[in-house]
Design a protein around this motif. Structure first.
Motif, PDB file in Angstrom:
ATOM      1  N   GLU A  27       0.838  -1.213   0.000  1.00 29.01           N
ATOM      2  CA  GLU A  27       0.000   0.000   0.000  1.00 29.01           C
ATOM      3  C   GLU A  27       0.863   1.250   0.000  1.00 29.01           C
ATOM      4  O   GLU A  27       0.566   2.224  -0.697  1.00 29.01           O
ATOM      5  N   PHE A  28       1.926   1.247   0.786  1.00 30.78           N
ATOM      6  CA  PHE A  28       2.806   2.412   0.822  1.00 30.78           C
ATOM      7  C   PHE A  28       3.471   2.593  -0.544  1.00 30.78           C
ATOM      8  O   PHE A  28       3.573   3.717  -1.059  1.00 30.78           O
ATOM      9  N   ALA A  31       1.159   4.121  -2.891  1.00 30.04           N
ATOM     10  CA  ALA A  31       0.918   5.527  -2.547  1.00 30.04           C
ATOM     11  C   ALA A  31       2.049   6.440  -3.031  1.00 30.04           C
ATOM     12  O   ALA A  31       1.805   7.598  -3.342  1.00 30.04           O
ATOM     13  N   VAL A  32       3.277   5.920  -3.088  1.00 31.33           N
ATOM     14  CA  VAL A  32       4.385   6.745  -3.616  1.00 31.33           C
ATOM     15  C   VAL A  32       4.695   6.371  -5.074  1.00 31.33           C
ATOM     16  O   VAL A  32       5.730   6.751  -5.615  1.00 31.33           O
ATOM     17  N   GLN A  33       3.780   5.644  -5.685  1.00 31.33           N
ATOM     18  CA  GLN A  33       3.865   5.274  -7.101  1.00 31.33           C
ATOM     19  C   GLN A  33       5.165   4.534  -7.403  1.00 31.33           C
ATOM     20  O   GLN A  33       5.844   4.799  -8.399  1.00 31.33           O
ATOM     21  N   ALA A  34       5.496   3.592  -6.508  1.00 33.18           N
ATOM     22  CA  ALA A  34       6.716   2.795  -6.634  1.00 33.18           C
ATOM     23  C   ALA A  34       6.357   1.423  -7.192  1.00 33.18           C
ATOM     24  O   ALA A  34       5.809   0.582  -6.486  1.00 33.18           O
ATOM     25  N   HIS A  36       8.477  -0.880  -8.415  1.00 33.87           N
ATOM     26  CA  HIS A  36       9.520  -1.911  -8.450  1.00 33.87           C
ATOM     27  C   HIS A  36       8.967  -3.233  -7.907  1.00 33.87           C
ATOM     28  O   HIS A  36       8.336  -3.264  -6.854  1.00 33.87           O
ATOM     29  N   ALA A  38      10.193  -5.610  -6.291  1.00 28.62           N
ATOM     30  CA  ALA A  38      10.632  -6.037  -4.949  1.00 28.62           C
ATOM     31  C   ALA A  38       9.717  -5.513  -3.841  1.00 28.62           C
ATOM     32  O   ALA A  38       9.758  -6.006  -2.713  1.00 28.62           O
ATOM     33  N   HIS A  39       8.863  -4.508  -4.157  1.00 31.66           N
ATOM     34  CA  HIS A  39       7.889  -4.022  -3.174  1.00 31.66           C
ATOM     35  C   HIS A  39       6.595  -4.827  -3.202  1.00 31.66           C
ATOM     36  O   HIS A  39       5.758  -4.694  -2.313  1.00 31.66           O
ATOM     37  N   VAL A  54      10.569  -5.782   0.128  1.00 34.66           N
ATOM     38  CA  VAL A  54      11.415  -4.672   0.584  1.00 34.66           C
ATOM     39  C   VAL A  54      10.563  -3.406   0.649  1.00 34.66           C
ATOM     40  O   VAL A  54       9.820  -3.100  -0.282  1.00 34.66           O
ATOM     41  N   PRO A  56       9.846   0.612   0.476  1.00 31.20           N
ATOM     42  CA  PRO A  56      10.449   1.746  -0.235  1.00 31.20           C
ATOM     43  C   PRO A  56      11.366   2.547   0.697  1.00 31.20           C
ATOM     44  O   PRO A  56      11.206   2.507   1.925  1.00 31.20           O
ATOM     45  N   PRO A  57      12.332   3.296   0.122  1.00 27.86           N
ATOM     46  CA  PRO A  57      13.338   3.995   0.945  1.00 27.86           C
ATOM     47  C   PRO A  57      12.772   4.969   1.982  1.00 27.86           C
ATOM     48  O   PRO A  57      13.465   5.272   2.954  1.00 27.86           O
ATOM     49  N   THR A  58      11.545   5.456   1.790  1.00 28.57           N
ATOM     50  CA  THR A  58      10.996   6.410   2.770  1.00 28.57           C
ATOM     51  C   THR A  58       9.957   5.770   3.696  1.00 28.57           C
ATOM     52  O   THR A  58       9.312   6.480   4.474  1.00 28.57           O
ATOM     53  N   ILE A  61       9.464   6.456   7.550  1.00 31.35           N
ATOM     54  CA  ILE A  61       8.758   7.623   8.076  1.00 31.35           C
ATOM     55  C   ILE A  61       7.504   7.196   8.854  1.00 31.35           C
ATOM     56  O   ILE A  61       7.097   7.881   9.796  1.00 31.35           O
ATOM     57  N   VAL A  62       6.914   6.078   8.463  1.00 36.62           N
ATOM     58  CA  VAL A  62       5.700   5.611   9.144  1.00 36.62           C
ATOM     59  C   VAL A  62       6.026   5.300  10.610  1.00 36.62           C
ATOM     60  O   VAL A  62       5.286   5.668  11.523  1.00 36.62           O
TER      61      VAL A  62
END
Lengths: 149, 159
Positions: A27-28, A31-34, A36, A38-39, A54, A56-58, A61-62
């Motif tokens: 879901e994250f 939300a950041v349009q990632a 890849h 591996a997510h 994996v 995402p790099p940010t 923050i959660v």
């Protein structure tokens, strides 16, 4: 009430454990349009050598913002959340966050700097597994705008 | 890993990405991140705290921009450090035809800012812009482009 300068050096201990779920990562990532794989796809993540999906790099923050909540909610801090602007952010990953991780975050207030009638508050979250393995360090600066800013 | 460290040079471009944003994208990010600050979904509230309109979460812009690096590196786990300053808000006006539509677009470009031969890390410097939609009715196609992130740098660990 202005931001309390005596916050510097204060530490907020970990609150509840954050368990990283696969669907939370997916879901994250959406939300950041990632896009890849591996997510989203466990096999794709494993083929890159990761134990599971994996984050995402940010994503950290959660976990960090849950730790920030303790600072913002502290009545002694004097932070009016409706006047907070995110000024800068940094993530340092000691290793990638993957699904299945059980994480805790300890928050440190590193700096409080007066900015006119407001203040810049820099906090650092040390994110570890429940076993104590370092996973990520996040540093955030929040500008708390004064009444006329 | 698709990127060979020895083939890289400082100043080399790694590509460009355009990211459309709608009000629905802001709500999706609010839900996924747990950041429910109403400046990201309630126009009245945003204006009451002296913002021009609803603005995107800085963390949405930061999170979306780094995908250029992730996709280039081939492994999201290779991003070992990522930082930015937030300089200008990304205004996301209401736009609704038969459904919620994108009302602004981020443009992300990246170039290699530094190489560390010993650590085999590469620093990618990102430039992220969005149209200045702070005036009501501004046209995203012709509005001035603002740098919304400054010193946006991602460090990638290569094999």
């Amino acid at each position: 009430m202005p931001v309390n300068p005596d916050l510097v050096g204060r530490t907020y201990p970990p609150a509840e454990t954050y368990t990283v779920g696969r669907e939370a990562i997916r879901e994250f990532a959406r939300a950041v349009q990632a896009g890849h794989p591996a997510h989203h796809d466990v096999e794709a993540a494993r083929s890159l050598g990761h134990a599971d999906l994996v984050a995402p790099p940010t994503f950290a923050i959660v976990v960090a913002q849950r730790a920030d909540a303790a600072l913002i909610a502290d009545p002694e801090a004097g932070i009016d959340f409706s006047r907070v602007v995110h000024a800068d952010q940094r993530f340092t990953h000691h290793r990638p966050i993957v699904a299945g991780d059980e994480l805790v975050a300890e928050l440190h207030v590193d700096q409080v700097r007066a900015m006119g009638s407001g203040a810049m508050v820099t906090s650092r979250a040390e994110i570890r597994t429940v076993e104590g393995e370092p996973v990520a360090t996040t540093v955030s600066s929040l500008l708390v705008r004064g009444e006329d800013q | 890993m698709t990127v060979a460290f020895d083939s890289l040079e400082k100043g080399q471009q790694i590509g460009e990405r355009r990211i459309e944003l709608s009000r629905a994208d802001l709500v999706r990010y609010a839900g996924a991140s747990g950041d429910l600050n109403p400046i990201h979904w309630n126009e009245e509230f945003a204006r009451a705290v002296d913002l021009p309109d609803v603005i995107a979460h800085g963390m949405l812009t930061m999170g979306a921009a780094v995908q250029l690096v992730t996709d280039w590196a081939g492994d999201p786990g290779a991003v070992v450090d990522y930082q930015t300053r937030f300089t200008k808000p990304v205004v996301v006006p209401n736009r609704f035809g038969t459904a919620v539509e994108a009302s602004t677009v981020l443009t992300v470009t990246g170039k290699i800012g530094a190489l560390d031969d010993d650590a085999r890390t590469v620093r990618v410097d990102l430039t992220v812009t969005a149209p200045d939609l702070s005036a009501e009715g501004a046209d995203p196609a012709t509005a001035a482009q603002l740098k919304v992130l400054v010193k946006a740098q991602a460090v990638v660990q290569l094999a």
